[in-house]
Design a protein around this motif. Structure first.
Motif, mmCIF file in Angstrom:
data_model
loop_
_atom_site.group_PDB
_atom_site.id
_atom_site.type_symbol
_atom_site.label_atom_id
_atom_site.label_comp_id
_atom_site.label_asym_id
_atom_site.label_seq_id
_atom_site.Cartn_x
_atom_site.Cartn_y
_atom_site.Cartn_z
ATOM 1 N N ALA A 68 6.265 -1.209 8.510
ATOM 2 C CA ALA A 68 7.440 -0.587 7.883
ATOM 3 C C ALA A 68 8.390 -0.064 8.956
ATOM 4 O O ALA A 68 9.599 -0.299 8.913
ATOM 5 C CB ALA A 68 6.991 0.540 6.958
ATOM 6 N N ILE A 69 7.836 0.642 9.943
ATOM 7 C CA ILE A 69 8.649 1.171 11.036
ATOM 8 C C ILE A 69 9.261 0.030 11.844
ATOM 9 O O ILE A 69 10.412 0.088 12.258
ATOM 10 C CB ILE A 69 7.790 2.074 11.958
ATOM 11 C CG1 ILE A 69 7.486 3.393 11.267
ATOM 12 C CG2 ILE A 69 8.470 2.311 13.286
ATOM 13 C CD1 ILE A 69 8.558 4.441 11.389
ATOM 14 N N LEU A 121 0.802 -1.210 0.000
ATOM 15 C CA LEU A 121 0.000 0.000 0.000
ATOM 16 C C LEU A 121 0.838 1.265 0.000
ATOM 17 O O LEU A 121 0.482 2.249 -0.609
ATOM 18 C CB LEU A 121 -0.960 0.020 1.193
ATOM 19 C CG LEU A 121 -2.067 -1.029 1.135
ATOM 20 C CD1 LEU A 121 -3.045 -0.815 2.248
ATOM 21 C CD2 LEU A 121 -2.788 -1.002 -0.189
ATOM 22 N N ILE A 122 1.930 1.236 0.734
ATOM 23 C CA ILE A 122 2.829 2.384 0.648
ATOM 24 C C ILE A 122 4.152 1.885 0.111
ATOM 25 O O ILE A 122 4.572 0.783 0.419
ATOM 26 C CB ILE A 122 3.033 3.106 2.002
ATOM 27 C CG1 ILE A 122 3.550 2.130 3.047
ATOM 28 C CG2 ILE A 122 1.782 3.780 2.467
ATOM 29 C CD1 ILE A 122 4.082 2.837 4.256
ATOM 30 N N PRO A 123 4.802 2.681 -0.722
ATOM 31 C CA PRO A 123 6.046 2.219 -1.328
ATOM 32 C C PRO A 123 7.116 2.008 -0.270
ATOM 33 O O PRO A 123 7.343 2.865 0.573
ATOM 34 C CB PRO A 123 6.428 3.359 -2.277
ATOM 35 C CG PRO A 123 5.644 4.537 -1.823
ATOM 36 C CD PRO A 123 4.427 4.032 -1.133
ATOM 37 N N THR A 131 6.083 12.539 8.363
ATOM 38 C CA THR A 131 6.586 12.797 7.009
ATOM 39 C C THR A 131 6.027 11.761 6.039
ATOM 40 O O THR A 131 5.537 12.092 4.960
ATOM 41 C CB THR A 131 8.124 12.734 6.983
ATOM 42 O OG1 THR A 131 8.613 13.519 8.067
ATOM 43 C CG2 THR A 131 8.678 13.264 5.684
ATOM 44 N N ALA A 132 6.091 10.503 6.456
ATOM 45 C CA ALA A 132 5.600 9.426 5.596
ATOM 46 C C ALA A 132 4.103 9.584 5.337
ATOM 47 O O ALA A 132 3.627 9.374 4.222
ATOM 48 C CB ALA A 132 5.885 8.080 6.243
ATOM 49 N N THR A 147 0.359 7.555 15.993
ATOM 50 C CA THR A 147 0.436 8.713 15.097
ATOM 51 C C THR A 147 -0.512 8.549 13.915
ATOM 52 O O THR A 147 -1.261 9.467 13.565
ATOM 53 C CB THR A 147 1.875 8.872 14.573
ATOM 54 O OG1 THR A 147 2.779 8.739 15.656
ATOM 55 C CG2 THR A 147 2.071 10.226 13.921
ATOM 56 N N VAL A 148 -0.472 7.358 13.301
ATOM 57 C CA VAL A 148 -1.289 7.128 12.105
ATOM 58 C C VAL A 148 -2.768 7.157 12.458
ATOM 59 O O VAL A 148 -3.576 7.817 11.789
ATOM 60 C CB VAL A 148 -0.913 5.780 11.444
ATOM 61 C CG1 VAL A 148 -1.872 5.464 10.314
ATOM 62 C CG2 VAL A 148 0.513 5.826 10.933
#
Ligand SMILES: Nc1ncnc2c1ncn2[C@@H]1O[C@H](COP(=O)(O)OP(=O)(O)OP(=O)(O)O)[C@@H](O)[C@H]1O
Ligand SMILES: [Mg+2]
Lengths: 245, 301
Positions: B226-227, B17-19, B197-198, B292-293
């Motif tokens: 990812a993190i 979903l996210i690069p 930022t992401a 955060t998300v």
């Protein structure tokens, strides 16, 4: 169907929408959509077609009025329940909104993956769908590598891949040649025959004549007129369609 | 400085979903540095704790009795009397006379080898151990008891000599703990910035996935994962770096051969604690990313 209200898929009652503190871009919009219907939404540029569709695909809440969708009150529905409703709707955005880092294939597969469909049940339908819209050989291309018309076809494939109950398409034929436009319209009609309610926003009047059983909503400066009288609220039961559910 | 992590992530929807890579950037390195510093600070804190504990174990119950008299015969007589008296005192677990040979060895570095017996008047020393930590009351009582049998006796608690050292060690220990806290905070802040930022760069993707019926949890999971991978890679490197530094420092201090330092050596439990730091770091990073998300998504319809 004893009660007409039971059959509605969408019901707008005196809906108004304003962005920020500007004037209302939609005013007193009331209409009813029935399952299996094929609806065109027309109007001049800036009349509010996209704004109305945004309310339909739950990207926006109205400033006033009441909206019921799939039997739920869309205004008071808790946020957590919106994704489930959205999965029942397929959307072709006016500006396509393909995910730029995903290939045509992965873009079309997105609604299935979001819905948790197993990977082995994704490959074939997605490939078939891309083949159908004439993009079998462009499957692995990124959106930036596709022409406007090709991107539009990917967007349409993505909107219908999961067989939504309602398809909302914003100018879906704006960037394709007339032959492709007719072909895409046939796809929408085929889906419609399988029971999908279709709402297409367009200012292409030629398109309207191509679907004989369609109903037309006209927007004029944010106000809805209903030339056929088919959409008026309170609703009446529409003319039954042979193949509709 | 491309830092690519092993891609054993399934090529599932969420992974795509996210690069990948857009999120990484300097993130693993920031985490590596944070973890390395945390490991060093924590190792210092643990070593100081061990030192303080073993030193206080050894010293809190210890008292020293000096018999200061220039006359060796009188000195020995009073020393023997004091020894007997101490051994008869309740609460004194052990009392031993420090032998002349040992005293000579202790003072040799300062005064040179004794040339002739009694040439330099050196006090006799009695090392005694009490059952309980030394209190002022107990010291006073011992002084009164010894005054009668050995007027030349001077009684001191061993811990009083080392008080400044103890308080310095205590300060260092708290400093290390505070440092670990500050580093954890900085790590969370760095993750927060990276995720923000992401989120910004992937806003359009997130919105599309959202409109296609993606849930907040699904999207949060992508970032979390990812993190998590960034943090795991960075944490492993950071742990390795930190341990190398700790081992080198340990070796250097070990070379001093000083009793206090070697008593601060890390036990196996301490090493396990240090190894857990990157694990906690990964957990902290993933938790921060998730919060955060989710908070950012709550602002979308
Ligand atoms: N996000 C927004 N913020 C403020 N005003 C907006 C926003 N989106 C649309 N508008 C305004 O609302 C009105 C209706 O816009 P909308 O996009 O719904 O028109 P449309 O009928 O889809 O036009 P077109 O045929 O050109 O696509 C326009 O005056 C537009 O400027
Ligand atoms: Mg529009």
């Amino acid at each position: 169907m004893s009660n007409a209200a039971e059959g509605e898929i969408v019901q707008f009652d005196n809906v108004g929408l304003r962005y920020g503190t500007d004037r209302e871009v939609l005013s007193n919009v009331s209409f009813t959509l029935f399952p299996g219907g094929f609806y065109f939404l027309t109007g001049a540029s800036g009349a509010g077609k996209t704004s109305l569709l945004k309310l339909l695909y739950l990207a926006q809440r109205p400033s006033r009025g009441a909206i019921r969708m799939f039997g739920s009150d869309a205004i008071t529905l808790p946020r957590e329940r919106l994704p489930a409703l959205r999965r029942r709707i397929g959307v072709v955005f006016q500006e396509f909104r393909l995910v730029s880092h995903l290939s045509a294939f992965d873009n079309v597969a997105l609604p299935l993956r979001v819905a948790g469909v197993a990977e082995r049940e994704i490959t074939k339908p997605v490939a078939d769908m891309l083949e159908w819209v004439g993009l079998a050989d462009r499957m692995h291309a990124l959106p930036a590598q596709l022409s406007g018309g090709e991107q539009q076809r990917v967007a349409i494939a993505r909107a219908v891949i999961h067989r939504p109950e309602m398809l909302v398409a914003d100018e879906p034929t704006g960037n394709v040649d007339p032959d492709m436009a007719v072909k895409l319209l046939r796809l929408f009609e085929a889906l419609n025959r399988l029971g999908t309610t279709v709402v297409v926003a367009t200012h292409d009047v030629h398109l309207l004549k191509r679907v004989p059983d369609s109903l037309i909503m006209r927007l004029d400066k944010g106000r809805l007129s209903d030339p056929t009288g088919a959409l008026r609220y309170p609703p009446r039961v529409p003319r039954p369609k042979g193949e509709a559910r | 400085m491309a830092f690519s992590l092993p891609r054993f992530v399934s090529r599932g929807a969420e992974a795509e979903l996210i690069p990948q890579g857009r999120l990484s950037g300097p993130m693993p390195w920031v985490i590596a540095i944070m973890v390395a510093l945390t490991v060093i600070a924590a190792a210092a804190g643990l070593a100081f704790s061990n030192t303080a504990r073993s030193a206080s174990d050894a010293l809190t119950g210890g008292i020293t009795v000096q018999i200061v008299n220039a006359n060796p015969v009188e000195r020995d007589r009073q020393a023997q009397a004091a020894l007997r008296s101490l051994r008869a005192t309740p609460g004194v677990v052990e009392a031993t006379l420090v032998s002349q040979a040992e005293i000579d060895r202790l003072i040799e570095p300062w005064l040179g080898a004794p040339t002739a017996e009694g040439a330099i008047p050196v006090p006799a020393l009695i090392d005694a151990r009490l059952r309980d930590p030394v209190s002022g009351e107990m010291l006073g009582q011992l002084r009164r008891t010894l005054r009668d049998v050995a007027p030349a006796a001077r009684v001191d608690a061993q811990s009083t000599w080392l008080k400044p050292v103890f308080s310095a060690i205590g300060t260092m220990r708290w400093l290390s703990i505070a440092l670990v806290g500050v580093l954890a905070f900085a790590l969370a802040a760095a993750v927060l910035l990276a995720v923000r930022t992401a989120l910004g760069t992937n806003r359009e993707t997130i919105e599309i996935v959202h409109l296609l019926g993606g849930t907040d949890r699904q999207i949060a999971r992508v970032f979390q994962r990812a993190i998590g991978f960034d943090a795991a890679g960075g944490g492993a490197i950071g742990l390795a770096l930190g341990l190398v530094v700790v081992l080198l420092l340990g070796k250097q201090f070990g070379g001093l051969g000083a009793g206090l330092v070697s008593s601060g050596a890390l036990g196996w439990l301490d090493w396990i604690l240090l190894a857990l730091i990157p694990v906690v770091g990964v957990g902290l990073a993933m938790f921060t990313a998730r919060q955060t998300v989710i908070r950012a998504l709550k602002k979308m319809l």
